[in-house]
Design an enzyme around this catalytic site. Structure first.
Site, short mmCIF file in Angstrom:
data_model
loop_
_atom_site.label_atom_id
_atom_site.label_comp_id
_atom_site.label_asym_id
_atom_site.label_seq_id
_atom_site.Cartn_x
_atom_site.Cartn_y
_atom_site.Cartn_z
N HIS A 59 0.70 -1.08 0.03
CA HIS A 59 -0.19 0.01 -0.12
C HIS A 59 1.03 1.05 -0.03
O HIS A 59 0.67 2.30 -0.79
CB HIS A 59 -0.90 -0.01 1.11
CG HIS A 59 -1.72 1.07 1.50
ND1 HIS A 59 -3.09 1.17 1.21
CD2 HIS A 59 -1.31 2.53 1.80
CE1 HIS A 59 -3.53 2.57 1.55
NE2 HIS A 59 -2.53 3.14 1.78
N GLU A 60 1.89 1.30 1.17
CA GLU A 60 2.71 2.44 1.01
C GLU A 60 3.75 2.54 -0.02
O GLU A 60 4.22 3.61 -0.55
CB GLU A 60 3.52 2.35 2.29
CG GLU A 60 2.65 2.26 3.57
CD GLU A 60 1.62 3.36 3.64
OE1 GLU A 60 1.91 4.57 3.03
OE2 GLU A 60 0.65 3.55 4.45
N HIS A 75 2.02 4.44 -2.99
CA HIS A 75 2.11 5.56 -2.72
C HIS A 75 3.38 6.39 -3.36
O HIS A 75 3.51 7.17 -3.97
CB HIS A 75 1.97 6.19 -1.30
CG HIS A 75 0.22 6.08 -0.68
ND1 HIS A 75 -0.41 6.66 -1.51
CD2 HIS A 75 0.06 5.39 0.22
CE1 HIS A 75 -1.65 6.25 -0.93
NE2 HIS A 75 -1.42 5.60 0.29
#
Length: 262
Positions: free
Chosen positions: A54-55, A58
């Site tokens: 998820h990170e 980003h």
């Protein structure tokens, strides 16, 4: 630090992925003496892997949008120890799972927004995280909607169902337009400067506020009714996901119905 160290996959992430693989194998083969503990390790490690991805989404999107400082910060290594807020990024999301069976990623990577031009790019950077959870949910639910679980041990099916529930809740909750969550980050570039300044002080409390709101019985029931309906449309029954939660909480007495069907 050499560039390849800043961008290569970190041993920490590989170790977490290895724990997920080994414990998942133990659940699949019923090799573990304590299958509940193996389920706990498998789901927790797989959940942390999804947090890292998820990170990473980003960070990778920010890099291609103009923030070249991302690589130097180590965000592309998938190492959770590199994140800005280890407590928000890893510890709290795992506690949320243990306490409430809720998947909710926290803020982690610091992006130098001043390096990025264009509102669409800012929105895409924020959307990249929840979209990763959507993809992870598709992977977790694929064996269900493809009817590919014949002969698969019940314990593994339940664990996969619970992991799918975590990904769906993470995708939904993190898309809510509340300050501090990615959903707000998607719309923030389109808000006026005055509105953004008024909302900014509340950003650190958005994650906790959403979690606290889910403790309200009516809100909790409505939210999980929506989650259950979405999971059923993907072939994951309430029985699968909640027996997975029951197995995950190995320190509690097991549900008799899940035990009989396992």
């Amino acid at each position: 630090m050499p560039t390849n160290e800043r961008q290569g996959i970190s041993p920490v992430f590989l170790g977490i992925a290895a724990v997920a693989a080994v414990s998942g194998w133990a659940v699949w083969t019923d090799f573990a003496d304590r299958p509940g503990f193996a389920t706990f390790l498998f789901v927790t490690a797989a959940w942390v892997v999804s947090l890292c991805l998820h990170e990473y989404a980003h960070a990778r999107t920010a890099l291609h949008s103009g923030d070249i400082s991302i690589a130097a910060k180590g965000y592309l290594t998938l190492n959770p120890l590199r994140y800005t807020h280890a407590l928000l990024s890893i510890v709290l999301p795992v506690l949320f799972v243990i306490m409430g069976g809720i998947g909710l990623p926290g803020g982690a990577v610091f992006i130098e927004r001043g390096r990025i031009r264009g509102r669409w790019r800012h929105s895409l950077i924020s959307a990249a995280g929840p979209l990763t959870n959507v993809l992870f949910a598709i992977v977790c639910t694929a064996p269900f909607w493809l009817d590919a679980l014949d002969g698969v041990p019940a314990a593994f099916r339940y664990a996969l169902g619970f992991l799918a529930l975590l990904q769906v809740t993470a995708a939904i909750l993190n898309s809510v337009p509340v300050p501090g969550l990615d959903g707000y980050g998607v719309i923030e570039p389109w808000l006026s400067h005055a509105v953004r300044r008024q909302v900014e002080p509340f950003a650190p409390f958005g994650l906790i506020a959403v979690f606290a709101l889910l403790w309200v019985p009516g809100v909790n029931a409505a939210f999980f009714d929506m989650v259950d309906a979405l999971l059923r449309s993907l072939g994951v029954s309430n029985f699968d996901s909640y027996c997975g939660l029951d197995a995950y909480r190995f320190w509690q007495s097991p549900n008799a119905i899940c035990s009989l069907n396992g």
